[in-house]
Structure formats: C-alpha cells, structure tokens
Enzyme design. Sequence first.
Site, PDB file in Angstrom:
ATOM      1  N   SER A  88       0.820  -1.093   0.105  1.00 57.07           N
ATOM      2  CA  SER A  88      -0.567  -0.064   0.037  1.00 57.07           C
ATOM      3  C   SER A  88       0.681   1.370  -0.124  1.00 57.07           C
ATOM      4  O   SER A  88       1.333   0.935  -1.347  1.00 57.07           O
ATOM      5  CB  SER A  88      -1.287  -0.111   1.062  1.00 57.07           C
ATOM      6  OG  SER A  88      -2.162   1.127   1.332  1.00 57.07           O
ATOM      7  N   ASP A 206      -9.938  -4.456  -4.554  1.00 52.04           N
ATOM      8  CA  ASP A 206     -10.059  -3.388  -3.667  1.00 52.04           C
ATOM      9  C   ASP A 206     -10.384  -2.056  -3.428  1.00 52.04           C
ATOM     10  O   ASP A 206     -11.405  -1.324  -4.472  1.00 52.04           O
ATOM     11  CB  ASP A 206      -7.676  -2.958  -4.681  1.00 52.04           C
ATOM     12  CG  ASP A 206      -7.635  -2.677  -3.119  1.00 52.04           C
ATOM     13  OD1 ASP A 206      -7.751  -1.392  -3.052  1.00 52.04           O
ATOM     14  OD2 ASP A 206      -6.093  -2.427  -3.037  1.00 52.04           O
ATOM     15  N   HIS A 236      -7.964  -5.139  -0.075  1.00 53.92           N
ATOM     16  CA  HIS A 236      -7.408  -5.177  -0.579  1.00 53.92           C
ATOM     17  C   HIS A 236      -5.538  -5.034   0.154  1.00 53.92           C
ATOM     18  O   HIS A 236      -4.667  -5.095  -0.861  1.00 53.92           O
ATOM     19  CB  HIS A 236      -6.787  -3.233  -0.326  1.00 53.92           C
ATOM     20  CG  HIS A 236      -5.474  -2.089   0.056  1.00 53.92           C
ATOM     21  ND1 HIS A 236      -4.856  -1.979  -0.925  1.00 53.92           N
ATOM     22  CD2 HIS A 236      -4.782  -1.805   1.580  1.00 53.92           C
ATOM     23  CE1 HIS A 236      -4.194  -0.969  -0.385  1.00 53.92           C
ATOM     24  NE2 HIS A 236      -4.330  -0.942   1.223  1.00 53.92           N
TER      25      HIS A 236
END
Length: 259
Positions: A88, A206, A236
């Site tokens: 991320s 996501d 995610h």
Amino acid sequence: MWTWKADRPVAVIVIIHGASEYHGRYKWLIEMWRSSGYHVVMGDLPGQGTTTRARGHIRSFQEYIDEVDAWIDKARTFDLPVFLLGHSMGGLVAIEWVKQQRNPRITGIILSSPCLGLQIKVNKALDLASKGLNVIAPSLKVDSGLSIDMATRNEDVIEADQNDSLYVRKVSVRWYRELLKTIESAMVPTEAFLKVPLLVMQAGDDKLVDKTMVIKWFNGVASHNKAYREWEGLYHEIFNEPEREDVFKAARAFTDQYI
C-alpha cells in the site's frame, strides 16, 4: 527496526508497511518469510506504531524514505540477496526509494496493492481547504475515513485491529497533502526499475487503492523484467486475506528464482 533471523538464510527481505499500521500486523507474513529461509528486516514508519513521533503526522514524505534507507542498509550487512516488499503506502515508499537511488543494489521488489491512487475521493471543498491548512495548521488531524473492514475479509484480523490501540485512525493535513504529492511524483515515467526485477501484486476488489492507477503505472514503468498479477475478489490487504497462503507462494516463487 527489528530483525527476524532465519536458521539457514538464503536472502533478506525488507518489509514496508502501509498507512495507519505497523510491524505488529505482519506477524504471520514475517514468520512465513523467516521459516522459508529469509531474514526479515522491518520497522515502524515515522508517526506510526511504536515510534515516538506524533502519530499520524509527518513533516515530509521523505521521512519515510530516509527511514527505509536505514532498514535496507541493515539488510545489506548480511551479505545476502536483498528483496524489498512494500504494501500500500509502503509500496509508494518503495517506488520513491528506488527512484532516488543511482544503483538500488537490491535483487528484486514486490509491490502489494501499491498506493498509486485512492478509491475514496475527498470532496473538492475539503481538498481545497486542506491546501490552506497545510500552511497554517499542518499538524491538524482529521479522521482518515477508512474502516478496517474495507481492507480485508479476514474476520480475525478485523477483530484484532478494532482492539489495537496502535492502529492510526486520524491523520494530519500535512500527511494527506504529502501523500497526494508523492503519488503524483510516482506516476511520472521512470527508468529507475530498468534493471530491478519487479512484481506487482494487486487486490482485485480493492476498496482503498484505485487499481486502474496501479495498472497505468505498471504499464508505463520501464523494466526488463516486470510482472503483474491481480487476485480476483481479494480486498486490499492480500497478505491478510483468507487466500493469503496462495498469495505468499506467488511472492516466494518470484524471489526464489533470483537466489
């Protein structure tokens, strides 16, 4: 930073966590790498986890990059192949770190649902206000607007996060502006990855990162050795999802080929 040593090491992997979280959320992944023969080097990014700085606030995104640079220096002391895994926002940090190196001297890089665009859009009025607040009150904190169940379908992880006092739920105006600025910088075409093997692993469902921007970045990055894999239906945090063992196997298959 911390180091988890393998009994018979073949390589070292440096893990960079995402926004709001810290190393404690990576116990499963750390042990998977360690038991597979990889030393693991990881720390908490500035303003997150156990760091002493104001939680959820940074002065500059460069603070993250400088911190990771120290982790990578530590990894190199083992004189083994070094891999970088950024999840991320940690993926965004990894991208910017590579871009700043004349010679990255890493064996390969894995980006897990890298933050190259946001699914949650801030309304225009608030976005405009944040520009002014960034000058006069940069440390002012606002709710991140993210909920834990948007990140994973793993009920055990969700329950643990809900009771975790180290999980950051508010971020500063400066943090938000620095994130947007760095995303814009990362999207500029670069040849920094030309000689660095690259694997992008993207969640198919996501709800935090805009995967169309991830694909756009991947298609535009110059590399002699790059691969993209999307995990259909996964949220995610692909390394926390119920299918995470399959995800890990794919990540390890990538690193193993370069040892």
